[in-house]
Design a protein around this motif. Sequence first.
Motif, mmCIF file in Angstrom:
data_model
loop_
_atom_site.group_PDB
_atom_site.id
_atom_site.type_symbol
_atom_site.label_atom_id
_atom_site.label_comp_id
_atom_site.label_asym_id
_atom_site.label_seq_id
_atom_site.Cartn_x
_atom_site.Cartn_y
_atom_site.Cartn_z
ATOM 1 N N ASN A 1 0.821 -1.212 0.000
ATOM 2 C CA ASN A 1 0.000 0.000 0.000
ATOM 3 C C ASN A 1 0.857 1.265 0.000
ATOM 4 O OD1 ASN A 1 -2.850 -1.020 0.223
ATOM 5 N ND2 ASN A 1 -1.980 -2.019 2.019
ATOM 6 N N ARG A 2 2.163 1.073 -0.239
ATOM 7 C CA ARG A 2 3.114 2.181 -0.354
ATOM 8 C C ARG A 2 3.151 3.062 0.897
ATOM 9 N NH1 ARG A 2 2.709 4.038 -6.767
ATOM 10 N NH2 ARG A 2 2.828 1.898 -7.604
ATOM 11 N N ILE A 3 3.030 2.411 2.027
ATOM 12 C CA ILE A 3 3.206 3.111 3.301
ATOM 13 C C ILE A 3 4.695 3.108 3.614
ATOM 14 C CG2 ILE A 3 2.710 3.068 5.778
ATOM 15 C CD1 ILE A 3 0.075 1.700 5.117
ATOM 16 N N LYS A 4 5.271 4.249 3.803
ATOM 17 C CA LYS A 4 6.706 4.335 4.032
ATOM 18 C C LYS A 4 7.027 5.550 4.881
ATOM 19 C CE LYS A 4 7.348 6.696 -0.426
ATOM 20 N NZ LYS A 4 8.070 6.680 -1.714
ATOM 21 N N GLY A 5 8.331 5.734 5.121
ATOM 22 C CA GLY A 5 8.762 6.899 5.883
ATOM 23 C C GLY A 5 8.306 6.857 7.325
#
Length: 368
Positions: free
Chosen positions: A138-142
């Motif tokens: 889900n492109r959760i990053k940082g």
Amino acid sequence: MGITEKLARDRRWQLIAYLALAAALFAAPLYLSDFRLSLLAKFLAFAILAIGLDLLWGYTGILSLGQGVFFGIGAYCMAMYLKLEATGGKLPDFMQWSGVGSLPWWWQPFHYLWVAALLAILLPMLLAALLGWFTFRNRIKGVYFTILTQALVIITTTLLIGQQGFTGGTNGITNFSTVLGRAISQPSTRLALYFITLLALIGVFLLCRWLVTSRFGQVLRAIRDGENRVRFLGYDPAAYKIFVFSVSAGIAGIAGMLSVFHVGIIAPSMIGIVPSIEMALWVAIGGRGTLIGAVIGALALNWGKSLFSEAYPDMWPYFMGLMLILVVVLLPRGIVGLADSVKQLTFRRSNSNERASGSLPVIRESDG
């Protein structure tokens, strides 16, 4: 001196430094007391975890403040085996105090050392793979991913404390006496466990070194520096991130499994938020993206913490805090980064002297 010669020389000196450090660690039983050797063994287990975190954070750019969870899973797996061996396969004391009538089914596999060791690695990897699947896909990053890992720590510690009858609660699992029928307190057993931990550290270091110097490692650094570009080139960053997160978790499980032998206890307080932040500090102080920096940071910070606490029982937190501030402010690239800066400065001065003497042509930046 040409760039190729400089690189070859640096590799030789790097290899010499690695061999010298390994020789010093193998010879540690000759010059350290039993107490200091046990401390060093514990710090070596911490260094194993730091290497895995450096692989994740330093090379892939993923900061996880939940490594304490994976460390704890590995530690609890081995502690369950040791507790069952100490009780002769009977019901552990904390279960009796809590009114548990029989050994739970999920405790049964931990009668065997090889099962406990295998689960100490596989369970953290499985948990990391599941978490990574739902976050990286889900492109959760940082910072959002970092917060999620902190939440994982809170959930895990709360669960361990709440299930006192099965996990020992806030007291954790302790009172281990033997491993494979040999008394853990015997000097020969302690020495064997020290060398097992040291060999595990070397094995993990070589594995991660092989990964980061391969094409796989190049992709990891590309993801760290520009994930969207990697995606446009046809790679799937999520798959790489899930894999490296799982490997890092498995390494943390190895560290937790080995630390139990040297510490003699595992409790929720040892895997909480503060310990998880300290794990990130080991890598930051040693030098991110170097692997050896993670080892140096873990050993230096924990050894300094031990010495300060012995010399100044009431003041040691202030000394540690001051040391951390100085390192972060003055050494943003860590201890290894300082050494690299010194080498680069020396090389530049050497080239300047050779150019001034006419032995090297002057190369302008515009010449490439």
